[in-house]
Design a protein around this motif. Sequence first.
Motif, PDB file in Angstrom:
ATOM      1  N   CYS A  39       0.845  -1.190   0.000  1.00 18.50           N
ATOM      2  CA  CYS A  39       0.000   0.000   0.000  1.00 18.50           C
ATOM      3  C   CYS A  39       0.881   1.240   0.000  1.00 18.50           C
ATOM      4  O   CYS A  39       1.518   1.563   1.000  1.00 18.50           O
ATOM      5  CB  CYS A  39      -0.907  -0.003   1.219  1.00 18.50           C
ATOM      6  SG  CYS A  39      -1.979  -1.462   1.276  1.00 18.50           S
ATOM      7  N   LEU A  40       0.926   1.903  -1.135  1.00 13.88           N
ATOM      8  CA  LEU A  40       1.740   3.108  -1.275  1.00 13.88           C
ATOM      9  C   LEU A  40       0.967   4.303  -0.738  1.00 13.88           C
ATOM     10  O   LEU A  40      -0.214   4.471  -1.054  1.00 13.88           O
ATOM     11  CB  LEU A  40       2.089   3.351  -2.740  1.00 13.88           C
ATOM     12  CG  LEU A  40       2.779   2.210  -3.483  1.00 13.88           C
ATOM     13  CD1 LEU A  40       2.929   2.559  -4.952  1.00 13.88           C
ATOM     14  CD2 LEU A  40       4.131   1.914  -2.863  1.00 13.88           C
ATOM     15  N   ALA A  41       1.624   5.125   0.058  1.00 14.16           N
ATOM     16  CA  ALA A  41       0.997   6.349   0.545  1.00 14.16           C
ATOM     17  C   ALA A  41       0.802   7.298  -0.635  1.00 14.16           C
ATOM     18  O   ALA A  41       1.730   7.544  -1.399  1.00 14.16           O
ATOM     19  CB  ALA A  41       1.870   6.993   1.614  1.00 14.16           C
ATOM     20  N   ALA A  42      -0.396   7.799  -0.805  1.00 19.01           N
ATOM     21  CA  ALA A  42      -0.700   8.702  -1.919  1.00 19.01           C
ATOM     22  C   ALA A  42      -0.501  10.151  -1.475  1.00 19.01           C
ATOM     23  O   ALA A  42      -0.793  10.491  -0.325  1.00 19.01           O
ATOM     24  CB  ALA A  42      -2.127   8.483  -2.385  1.00 19.01           C
ATOM     25  N   PRO A  43      -0.011  11.003  -2.374  1.00 23.04           N
ATOM     26  CA  PRO A  43       0.258  12.395  -2.013  1.00 23.04           C
ATOM     27  C   PRO A  43      -0.957  13.153  -1.483  1.00 23.04           C
ATOM     28  O   PRO A  43      -0.828  14.004  -0.631  1.00 23.04           O
ATOM     29  CB  PRO A  43       0.747  13.026  -3.322  1.00 23.04           C
ATOM     30  CG  PRO A  43       1.106  11.908  -4.218  1.00 23.04           C
ATOM     31  CD  PRO A  43       0.334  10.719  -3.754  1.00 23.04           C
ATOM     32  N   MET A  44      -2.142  12.847  -1.984  1.00 20.58           N
ATOM     33  CA  MET A  44      -3.351  13.565  -1.568  1.00 20.58           C
ATOM     34  C   MET A  44      -4.104  12.821  -0.463  1.00 20.58           C
ATOM     35  O   MET A  44      -5.246  13.126  -0.181  1.00 20.58           O
ATOM     36  CB  MET A  44      -4.276  13.740  -2.779  1.00 20.58           C
ATOM     37  CG  MET A  44      -3.620  14.395  -3.961  1.00 20.58           C
ATOM     38  SD  MET A  44      -3.462  16.136  -3.775  1.00 20.58           S
ATOM     39  CE  MET A  44      -4.802  16.753  -4.698  1.00 20.58           C
ATOM     40  N   GLY A  45      -3.474  11.825   0.140  1.00 20.76           N
ATOM     41  CA  GLY A  45      -4.117  11.037   1.182  1.00 20.76           C
ATOM     42  C   GLY A  45      -4.545   9.686   0.666  1.00 20.76           C
ATOM     43  O   GLY A  45      -4.646   9.467  -0.538  1.00 20.76           O
TER      44      GLY A  45
END
Length: 128
Positions: A40-46
């Motif tokens: 699960c990659l952390a997304a820039p916008m949450g």
Amino acid sequence: MKMFIVDCLGMTVSGMALAAEAHQLKEAEIRSQIIGRTICLAAPMGGEFPLNCHTSGVVDGSGKALCPGKLVQPTDEGHWWIQSDKLCQQFKAWYDGSKMCFDLTEAGPDKVKWVRDNGETGIARIGH
């Protein structure tokens, strides 16, 4: 005597710092800790962006929760491989089908820091 104690404390602290240095994953560790699990990659916008590296060599992902098909293809698949202790992948459409490889370093319980071959970095949670 005071200098001896200071020197001993300095060696202890520097030894602890070396022990705390992050460990880069090698091929066997990538296979045992990453392959077959959801990353699960952390997304820039949450939120998180899930990728699945299946034991068959297929990698797939879904960006539907983050981007409902307006900007990019919401799902894609491709293949993964390990080369020189790096996890590599190539999708059919994402990133214009470019090959990319990642150094993976332990970043805590069930987390890895990734560094892509272009210098981009991030943190990923290892799911089950």
